[in-house]
Design a protein around this motif. Structure first.
Motif, PDB file in Angstrom:
ATOM      1  N   VAL A   1      32.744  43.827 -22.018  1.00 62.27           N
ATOM      2  CA  VAL A   1      31.926  43.305 -21.625  1.00 62.27           C
ATOM      3  C   VAL A   1      30.344  42.824 -22.563  1.00 62.27           C
ATOM      4  O   VAL A   1      30.318  43.277 -23.489  1.00 62.27           O
ATOM      5  CB  VAL A   1      30.966  44.264 -20.556  1.00 62.27           C
ATOM      6  CG1 VAL A   1      32.349  45.097 -19.396  1.00 62.27           C
ATOM      7  CG2 VAL A   1      30.657  46.266 -21.477  1.00 62.27           C
TER       8      VAL A   1
ATOM      9  N   GLU B   1      37.445  43.785  -2.668  1.00 62.65           N
ATOM     10  CA  GLU B   1      36.240  43.575  -3.403  1.00 62.65           C
ATOM     11  C   GLU B   1      34.537  44.316  -3.778  1.00 62.65           C
ATOM     12  O   GLU B   1      34.979  44.443  -5.082  1.00 62.65           O
ATOM     13  CB  GLU B   1      35.875  41.915  -3.164  1.00 62.65           C
ATOM     14  CG  GLU B   1      35.005  41.254  -4.133  1.00 62.65           C
ATOM     15  CD  GLU B   1      34.926  39.300  -3.181  1.00 62.65           C
ATOM     16  OE1 GLU B   1      33.722  39.232  -3.808  1.00 62.65           O
ATOM     17  OE2 GLU B   1      35.100  39.368  -2.142  1.00 62.65           O
TER      18      GLU B   1
ATOM     19  N   SER C   1      37.215  53.456 -20.949  1.00 66.37           N
ATOM     20  CA  SER C   1      36.894  53.842 -19.785  1.00 66.37           C
ATOM     21  C   SER C   1      35.848  52.049 -20.019  1.00 66.37           C
ATOM     22  O   SER C   1      36.173  51.829 -18.443  1.00 66.37           O
ATOM     23  CB  SER C   1      36.425  54.967 -18.887  1.00 66.37           C
ATOM     24  OG  SER C   1      34.844  54.737 -19.969  1.00 66.37           O
TER      25      SER C   1
ATOM     26  N   LEU D   1      36.221  46.689  -6.080  1.00 68.84           N
ATOM     27  CA  LEU D   1      36.480  46.333  -7.758  1.00 68.84           C
ATOM     28  C   LEU D   1      35.292  46.195  -8.560  1.00 68.84           C
ATOM     29  O   LEU D   1      34.619  45.856 -10.194  1.00 68.84           O
ATOM     30  CB  LEU D   1      37.355  45.163  -8.162  1.00 68.84           C
ATOM     31  CG  LEU D   1      38.796  45.522  -7.185  1.00 68.84           C
ATOM     32  CD1 LEU D   1      39.101  44.069  -7.209  1.00 68.84           C
ATOM     33  CD2 LEU D   1      39.356  46.787  -8.227  1.00 68.84           C
ATOM     34  N   HIS D   2      34.403  45.149  -7.318  1.00 70.43           N
ATOM     35  CA  HIS D   2      33.350  45.273  -7.897  1.00 70.43           C
ATOM     36  C   HIS D   2      31.948  46.416  -8.708  1.00 70.43           C
ATOM     37  O   HIS D   2      31.448  46.313 -10.094  1.00 70.43           O
ATOM     38  CB  HIS D   2      32.240  44.877  -7.245  1.00 70.43           C
ATOM     39  CG  HIS D   2      30.386  44.131  -8.148  1.00 70.43           C
ATOM     40  ND1 HIS D   2      30.057  42.806  -8.924  1.00 70.43           N
ATOM     41  CD2 HIS D   2      29.228  44.674  -7.064  1.00 70.43           C
ATOM     42  CE1 HIS D   2      29.012  42.866  -8.867  1.00 70.43           C
ATOM     43  NE2 HIS D   2      28.531  43.911  -7.917  1.00 70.43           N
ATOM     44  N   SER D   3      31.893  47.319  -7.668  1.00 70.24           N
ATOM     45  CA  SER D   3      31.399  48.525  -8.336  1.00 70.24           C
ATOM     46  C   SER D   3      32.253  49.149  -9.454  1.00 70.24           C
ATOM     47  O   SER D   3      31.647  50.120 -10.888  1.00 70.24           O
ATOM     48  CB  SER D   3      31.652  50.102  -7.370  1.00 70.24           C
ATOM     49  OG  SER D   3      32.835  49.823  -7.071  1.00 70.24           O
ATOM     50  N   GLN D   4      33.626  49.212  -9.550  1.00 75.27           N
ATOM     51  CA  GLN D   4      33.966  49.876 -10.836  1.00 75.27           C
ATOM     52  C   GLN D   4      33.424  48.910 -11.499  1.00 75.27           C
ATOM     53  O   GLN D   4      33.497  49.227 -12.971  1.00 75.27           O
ATOM     54  CB  GLN D   4      36.110  49.408 -10.563  1.00 75.27           C
ATOM     55  CG  GLN D   4      36.011  50.663  -9.906  1.00 75.27           C
ATOM     56  CD  GLN D   4      38.065  50.221  -9.474  1.00 75.27           C
ATOM     57  OE1 GLN D   4      38.540  49.681  -9.593  1.00 75.27           O
ATOM     58  NE2 GLN D   4      38.249  51.804  -8.685  1.00 75.27           N
ATOM     59  N   ALA D   5      33.721  47.294 -11.863  1.00 73.91           N
ATOM     60  CA  ALA D   5      33.276  46.387 -13.462  1.00 73.91           C
ATOM     61  C   ALA D   5      32.080  46.878 -13.870  1.00 73.91           C
ATOM     62  O   ALA D   5      31.509  47.052 -14.482  1.00 73.91           O
ATOM     63  CB  ALA D   5      33.172  44.649 -12.532  1.00 73.91           C
ATOM     64  N   VAL D   6      31.277  47.934 -12.622  1.00 75.68           N
ATOM     65  CA  VAL D   6      30.371  47.444 -12.862  1.00 75.68           C
ATOM     66  C   VAL D   6      29.637  48.827 -13.941  1.00 75.68           C
ATOM     67  O   VAL D   6      28.923  48.974 -15.143  1.00 75.68           O
ATOM     68  CB  VAL D   6      28.169  47.410 -11.422  1.00 75.68           C
ATOM     69  CG1 VAL D   6      27.427  48.116 -12.488  1.00 75.68           C
ATOM     70  CG2 VAL D   6      28.526  46.535 -10.909  1.00 75.68           C
TER      71      VAL D   6
ATOM     72  N   GLY E   1      35.489  49.317 -21.338  1.00 73.16           N
ATOM     73  CA  GLY E   1      36.031  47.312 -21.986  1.00 73.16           C
ATOM     74  C   GLY E   1      35.755  47.605 -22.254  1.00 73.16           C
ATOM     75  O   GLY E   1      34.308  47.353 -23.469  1.00 73.16           O
TER      76      GLY E   1
ATOM     77  N   ALA F   1      31.957  49.964 -15.433  1.00 73.91           N
ATOM     78  CA  ALA F   1      32.141  49.973 -16.587  1.00 73.91           C
ATOM     79  C   ALA F   1      31.319  49.321 -17.733  1.00 73.91           C
ATOM     80  O   ALA F   1      31.392  49.670 -18.707  1.00 73.91           O
ATOM     81  CB  ALA F   1      34.042  49.941 -16.890  1.00 73.91           C
ATOM     82  N   ARG F   2      30.934  48.237 -17.090  1.00 73.21           N
ATOM     83  CA  ARG F   2      29.661  47.280 -17.910  1.00 73.21           C
ATOM     84  C   ARG F   2      28.918  48.473 -17.905  1.00 73.21           C
ATOM     85  O   ARG F   2      28.557  48.405 -19.315  1.00 73.21           O
ATOM     86  CB  ARG F   2      29.094  46.787 -16.784  1.00 73.21           C
ATOM     87  CG  ARG F   2      28.481  45.416 -18.368  1.00 73.21           C
ATOM     88  CD  ARG F   2      28.007  44.182 -17.515  1.00 73.21           C
ATOM     89  NE  ARG F   2      29.164  43.982 -16.756  1.00 73.21           N
ATOM     90  CZ  ARG F   2      28.940  43.345 -15.767  1.00 73.21           C
ATOM     91  NH1 ARG F   2      28.079  44.393 -14.593  1.00 73.21           N
ATOM     92  NH2 ARG F   2      29.844  43.149 -14.876  1.00 73.21           N
TER      93      ARG F   2
END
Length: 372
Positions: A242, A163, A238, A166-171, A240, A173-174
């Protein structure tokens, strides 16, 4: 095993098995006495079978029952019963095994006629042994529960680590998507303005040195826009879809944006008050992108920025007429309109763009009044 593992858990299994067999043999030698050859053989088999108790716990326990019946031994059946309880999840099997051990230990050997006095003591000893057998069963179940808990904690830690990843990847990507939007909305807007001004200076200048300087500026601006186009496309791929991360211009900056757009543009209409910050950013970026496109692709065209609102919606419409001269060959990434459509969708609104019958172009952003 890691450093937090207890010292007894780091002892190799063969060493533990050898110690268990040795202790069981000592227990047999102490209690064997002048027993028959059959009793000696059964106790020897029971002790030897303990070496295989990890692989065949039920079979090894059954091998200890004849020895418990013939000789008053405790360690071998207790070790087998503990291993069975530590590895089996069948509670009924464990209860049955405890009853079998208690019966084998309580029944007198050799079997024969037992008086009433012996039957009473046999029954008392049966219940006493049954209560004693609960110790290895409960201890085995406790070890099993502890192992299951450790496995569950490991699964939870693994899930948390996943998790966090995934959070670091989402940050990330944002941040990439925000950077792409900023590059397109701000940097490319300014560079395209430089290119347009340099092109106009190149056409109007009389001095050859000025013409060459203006041409160089325009050429470098065009190359910069092309590089920005590639970078924005890469970051968007890369990043997305956001939201915003950093402060953006608001409606208070619209008048300055229109007045400094270097085209003939007018601002009309009004919007309701108050308007949420995300909606203000979407309106500003729509006007900015539209005026940039007019400047790049419709030289000489006039533009009208009309703000409007109704009972359930508000928005902006940017319309320009047909260009009056050929446009400069400035590169475009086609990402601006994509970003505007994304902003509208995030707010639950709609975005429309397309040519007008007179050769111009119209862009419309509609946002619900209850948009956050």
């Amino acid at each position: 095993m890691n450093a937090d593992t207890p010292w007894w858990a780091r002892i190799p299994d063969p060493v533990v098995d050898a110690v268990v067999v040795a202790v069981a043999a000592v227990d047999v030698l102490i209690n064997l006495g002048d027993s028959s050859r059959l009793a000696t053989v059964t106790t020897a088999v029971a002790c030897a079978a303990l070496a295989l108790r990890r692989r065949f716990p039920l079979t090894v326990f059954l091998f200890t029952l004849p020895a418990s019946l013939m000789v008053d031994i405790v360690f071998a059946p207790f070790a087998a019963l503990f291993t069975l309880a530590e590895r089996s999840r069948d509670r009924r099997l464990l209860v049955a095994a405890a009853f079998l051990f208690a019966a084998a230990s309580a029944v007198p050997w050799p079997l024969g006629n037992v008086g009433s006095h012996e039957r009473a003591w046999t029954l008392i000893y049966f219940f006493y042994t049954l209560a004693t057998a609960a110790a290895p069963v409960l201890l085995g179940q406790l070890v099993q529960a502890r192992r299951d808990l450790a496995d569950r904690l490991m699964e939870i830690e693994t899930a948390r680590e996943h998790e966090r990843l995934l959070h670091s990847q989402a940050v990330l990507a944002r941040e990439r998507a925000q950077l792409a939007r900023e590059m397109h909305d701000v940097v490319s807007h300014q560079v395209s303005l430089i290119a347009v001004q340099a092109g106009a200076l190149q056409v109007a200048a009389k001095d050859p040195h000025f013409k060459e300087g203006a041409r160089t500026i325009r050429s470098l601006s065009v190359d910069t826009l092309d590089e920005l186009r590639h970078m924005v496309a890469l970051l968007r791929a890369s990043g997305g879809r956001v939201g915003e991360l950093t402060p953006q211009p608001t409606l208070a900056d619209l008048h300055k944006l229109v007045s400094t757009s270097c085209i003939e543009a007018t601002l009309t209409g009004e919007l309701p008050s108050p308007i949420a910050t995300p909606a203000q950013r979407a309106l500003y970026r729509t006007v900015q992108e539209s005026l940039t496109n007019v400047r790049k692709h419709a030289p000489g065209a006039a533009a009208t920025v009309h703000l409007w609102h109704s009972d359930d919606r508000f928005g902006v419409t940017v319309t320009n007429n047909a260009p009056t001269r050929p446009s400069l060959p400035l590169p475009g990434s086609q990402q601006g309109l994509v970003g505007l459509r994304e902003r509208a969708e995030l707010l639950g609104g709609a975005f429309e763009s397309g040519p007008t019958p007179d050769g111009g172009y119209r862009v419309t952003l509609r946002i619900p009044t209850d948009a956050d």
